[in-house]
Design an enzyme around this catalytic site. Structure first.
Site, PDB file in Angstrom:
ATOM      1  N   SER A 132       5.266  -1.614   0.896  1.00  0.00           N
ATOM      2  CA  SER A 132       5.624  -3.006   1.176  1.00  0.00           C
ATOM      3  C   SER A 132       6.514  -3.598   0.086  1.00  0.00           C
ATOM      4  O   SER A 132       7.181  -4.605   0.304  1.00  0.00           O
ATOM      5  CB  SER A 132       4.349  -3.852   1.296  1.00  0.00           C
ATOM      6  OG  SER A 132       3.676  -3.536   2.488  1.00  0.00           O
ATOM      7  N   GLU A 363       7.775  -0.545   9.422  1.00  0.00           N
ATOM      8  CA  GLU A 363       8.892  -1.504   9.405  1.00  0.00           C
ATOM      9  C   GLU A 363       8.428  -2.932   9.083  1.00  0.00           C
ATOM     10  O   GLU A 363       8.941  -3.903   9.624  1.00  0.00           O
ATOM     11  CB  GLU A 363       9.707  -1.428  10.694  1.00  0.00           C
ATOM     12  CG  GLU A 363      10.359  -0.050  10.819  1.00  0.00           C
ATOM     13  CD  GLU A 363      11.505   0.022  11.781  1.00  0.00           C
ATOM     14  OE1 GLU A 363      12.134  -1.011  12.036  1.00  0.00           O
ATOM     15  OE2 GLU A 363      11.793   1.133  12.255  1.00  0.00           O
ATOM     16  N   GLY A 364       7.444  -3.012   8.197  1.00  0.00           N
ATOM     17  CA  GLY A 364       6.909  -4.304   7.773  1.00  0.00           C
ATOM     18  C   GLY A 364       5.530  -4.508   8.352  1.00  0.00           C
ATOM     19  O   GLY A 364       5.380  -4.660   9.573  1.00  0.00           O
TER      20      GLY A 364
END
Ligand code: CAA
Length: 387
Positions: A132, A363-364
């Site tokens: 992250s 992707e987050g």
């Protein structure tokens, strides 16, 4: 669907739906078991223009808009989520990024084979200790005359083993934090560019996820994307588009789970009648359909903002956050409706449930997306709606 599609968008949706249900659907369960990469199917998808959907025609792409891409990706995910994640990373993160930040030479060299589906694209930013928080990545790229020498390890890379082209981020200046990160295009087979361990995963089993090891990997300086120090912004821009892609995948899997649940509820009888007659189940199905529709509107809205060249970071994060959490609720309910059978491999819902689990992570994560949304609400850019 209440969203008004153009004739072209509707045509693309129909074409991809026919392809996905005829070609991908029947073998998705088998691919989940064998973990076989869908190479031949991706080649066919290249021929249909699905591997360079938003690439301009001058670089052999389909020149479609993001709304069409979302519709197409939903259809592919409906049939096979493993194929959809490969398509999503390839289109949203790799092709879009080279198209936006690449030189004409880079576009000629890489976009054409990518758009044709001759090679697959991957994006490598995550590292064992930087997920992250990619600013704290430790892969380094040192300039050495007309080359860069890259050293480091990337982790959880979708299509890491199969990609012909990978966008890699690395630090060109450690002192500058995010402004010291640069992005490079690295070809498969480059000396010092090695595929590491392949992850054994819970779902998306036909898509490979690997480590990539850069061991004194020497690449020509012309493989730098943008300027030195642009890498973090390039990655963040890429992920904005990528998050719309994950929202679209979530929609496809959720719709498949709902359709399976409706069909099962109609045919399964208990207490002398189809279980679809019981209010408890009817309400579950109604909630599932409502949540899917809400996620669809959010996703199409983010996609059309991107098509209108508006700032869409917040909307892409909202779409990905809501759709990925929605599909986890919807697939869990679909499995519940199937009862004991839902837990077996006789029905596809256990695969939907496993495939969907990563959507709130890659992707987050949901937590990072809430950070992005909150930053927009509380930062200087927020103007609100009250005057
Ligand atoms: N577009 C363009 N620029 C952006 C941006 C965006 N969406 N978001 C931030 N930036 C810029 C900022 O403007 C700022 O630039 P300046 O210094 O010039 O003003 C710079 O980037 C730093 O911004 P922040 O201070 O907000 O950065 P941060 O360190 O606080 O991190 C973050 C922000 C949102 C947490 C970010 O690190 C993030 O998104 N983390 C998650 C990473 C992630 O999604 N990883 C997934 C890996 S890819 C993957 O999963 C692929 C796969 O194979 C499936």
């Amino acid at each position: 669907m209440s969203y008004q599609l153009t004739d072209e968008q509707f045509m693309i949706q129909t074409m991809v739906r026919d392809f996905a249900r005829e070609v991908l659907l029947a073998t998705a369960m088998e691919r989940d078991l064998t973990k076989e990469f869908p190479g031949e199917n991706l080649k066919k998808m290249g021929e249909l223009g699905l591997m360079g959907m938003m690439v301009p025609p001058e670089y052999d792409g389909a020149g479609a808009d993001t709304v069409s891409y979302v519709l197409a990706l939903q259809e592919i995910a409906y049939a096979c989520a493993s194929t959809a994640v490969i398509m999503s990373v390839h289109n949203s993160i790799v092709c879009e990024t080279i198209n936006r930040f690449g030189t004409d030479e880079q576009k000629q060299a890489y976009l054409k084979p990518l758009a044709a589906g001759e090679i697959i694209g991957a994006f490598a930013m995550t590292e064992p200790h930087a997920g992250s928080d990619p600013v704290n990545q430790s892969t380094s790229a040192l300039r050495d005359g007309s080359h860069y020498i890259i050293n480091g390890t990337k982790r959880f890379i979708t299509s890491g083993k199969t990609a012909g082209v990978t966008i890699i981020t690395a630090k060109t200046d450690k002192a500058k934090r995010h402004k010291g990160i640069s992005a490079f295009i690295v070809r498969k087979g480059t000396q010092g560019f090695l595929v590491g361990k392949t992850e054994k995963k819970m779902g998306l089993c036909a898509s490979d996820t690997t480590d990539l090891v850069l061991d004194n990997c020497r690449i020509p300086a012309e493989n730098l994307l943008g300027q030195e120090g642009d890498g973090f912004k390039i990655a963040m821009t890429a992920l904005d588009g990528g998050r719309i892609g994950i929202a679209a995948q979530s929609l496809g899997v959720a719709q498949a789970a709902l359709d399976a649940a409706v069909s099962y509820a109609r045919e399964r009888e208990q207490f002398g009648q189809p279980i679809s007659k019981f209010q408890g189940l009817r309400w579950m199905l109604a909630d599932m359909a409502t949540e899917i529709e809400a996620a669809r509107q959010l996703t199409l809205s983010a996609a059309s903002m991107k098509d209108r060249d508006e700032k869409y970071t917040k909307q892409a994060s909202m779409a990905k956050l809501f759709a990925s959490e929605m599909v986890n609720r919807v697939t869990a309910k679909a499995l519940q409706i199937h009862g004991g059978y839902g837990y077996t491999k006789e029905y596809p819902v256990e695969r939907f449930y496993r495939d969907a689990r990563v959507f709130t992570i890659y992707e987050g994560t949901s937590e990072i997306l809430r950070v992005v949304i909150a930053n927009h609400l509380l930062g200087d850019r927020y103007v609100g709606t009250l005057r």
